[in-house]
Scaffold this active site. Sequence first.
Site, PDB file in Angstrom:
ATOM      1  N   LYS A  96       0.805  -1.226   0.000  1.00  0.00           N
ATOM      2  CA  LYS A  96       0.000   0.000   0.000  1.00  0.00           C
ATOM      3  C   LYS A  96       0.839   1.277   0.000  1.00  0.00           C
ATOM      4  O   LYS A  96       0.502   2.267   0.641  1.00  0.00           O
ATOM      5  CB  LYS A  96      -0.986   0.006   1.175  1.00  0.00           C
ATOM      6  CG  LYS A  96      -1.859  -1.241   1.260  1.00  0.00           C
ATOM      7  CD  LYS A  96      -2.497  -1.598  -0.079  1.00  0.00           C
ATOM      8  CE  LYS A  96      -3.484  -0.548  -0.580  1.00  0.00           C
ATOM      9  NZ  LYS A  96      -4.049  -0.914  -1.910  1.00  0.00           N
ATOM     10  N   HIS A 110       6.525  -7.821  -2.548  1.00  0.00           N
ATOM     11  CA  HIS A 110       6.526  -7.079  -1.288  1.00  0.00           C
ATOM     12  C   HIS A 110       7.593  -7.626  -0.335  1.00  0.00           C
ATOM     13  O   HIS A 110       7.661  -7.205   0.823  1.00  0.00           O
ATOM     14  CB  HIS A 110       5.157  -7.168  -0.606  1.00  0.00           C
ATOM     15  CG  HIS A 110       4.080  -6.362  -1.268  1.00  0.00           C
ATOM     16  ND1 HIS A 110       4.297  -5.100  -1.757  1.00  0.00           N
ATOM     17  CD2 HIS A 110       2.773  -6.645  -1.512  1.00  0.00           C
ATOM     18  CE1 HIS A 110       3.168  -4.633  -2.285  1.00  0.00           C
ATOM     19  NE2 HIS A 110       2.243  -5.547  -2.153  1.00  0.00           N
ATOM     20  N   SER A 154      -4.212   3.111   4.447  1.00  0.00           N
ATOM     21  CA  SER A 154      -4.510   2.398   3.203  1.00  0.00           C
ATOM     22  C   SER A 154      -4.457   0.889   3.416  1.00  0.00           C
ATOM     23  O   SER A 154      -5.294   0.136   2.889  1.00  0.00           O
ATOM     24  CB  SER A 154      -3.519   2.820   2.120  1.00  0.00           C
ATOM     25  OG  SER A 154      -3.836   2.217   0.884  1.00  0.00           O
TER      26      SER A 154
END
Length: 336
Positions: free
Chosen positions: A77, A154, A184
Amino acid sequence: MGTRIEDVSGGTKANDILLRDFTSKFRSGYKRVFPLGDSGKRSGKGYLLPDYFCDYEKQIREMEIRPDDVWVASYPKTGTTWTQEMVWCIGNDLDFEAAKSTILPLRFPFIDFSCLFDFETQPAEALNSSFYDFLKNSVNFTINMKSPRYIKTHLPYELLPEQMKSKNTKIIYVARNPKDTCVSYFHHARLIEGYRGSFEDFIELFLQDSVSYSPFWDHLVSYWEHREEANVLFLKYEEMKRDLPSVIRKVSKFLGKEQLNDKDMKTLCDHLSFDSMKTNSSVNYEFAVDKTQNLGLSQGEQRFMRKGKVNSWKEEISPDVAERFDAWIENNLNGL
């Protein structure tokens, strides 16, 4: 380098919240993954990842790297999808027709997707056979892609494939203000990951390094330490919002592409605008949201692309919590 992996169990406030509000039939539990240094000793606090990471850790670590691979890495995010679309368009000479006709996970797969979820998908439920292959095993799908491969992750730097350290693979990392990231991530977790708890509990998890891919600062620093290397480009979400053309020029140079003329620059900036991205079915992940809602996994009613603003945390984080964030930021940045 290798890793040491430890179970996460209850007994702390953060672990109790994590196991109560995140575990489900789609996610059974979590591990702490400690990268091992050259001495064989574990380093850092250990990255929090779902149990399923153990099924793919060795395959990712031993993955064959190609000289023309391009990776976009980030903590969740922080502007990943936006960065992916920018990088893919620049790398593919602004082929907007191909960009709009093929969903992003097939052009720019998220290699560690299968490390996050466990749900059965039938071919008829997927958009096509390629998407089914991606959902079934995102690591295999990515490994078997034709060159040049554009790959999203990620994972922190220490958990990337070992060959990336020696083959100087191009890596673009994007970072974002942790307060905006937390807000987020909360909405994303409710929408996609089945989080059932409150915003206050999610903040506790975030600040206690107990959401997937945390610790936030260890993750960011793992790439920041390599920012001066020729194969690493470190970007900031806020920089992209403030002056996108400047970032596009920087990425173009990094990828060895010619600088865009004024007309192409405007066309690309329009394509990458939030309003355009939000309505672009190849990148807005409406298909994924529909899937999670149909499975009963989604706890949210919002969509994948929510606001795309800088400092929108001020609309949701109270002054008292903001002060706690500030102390946490100062503590983690002290000495860096």
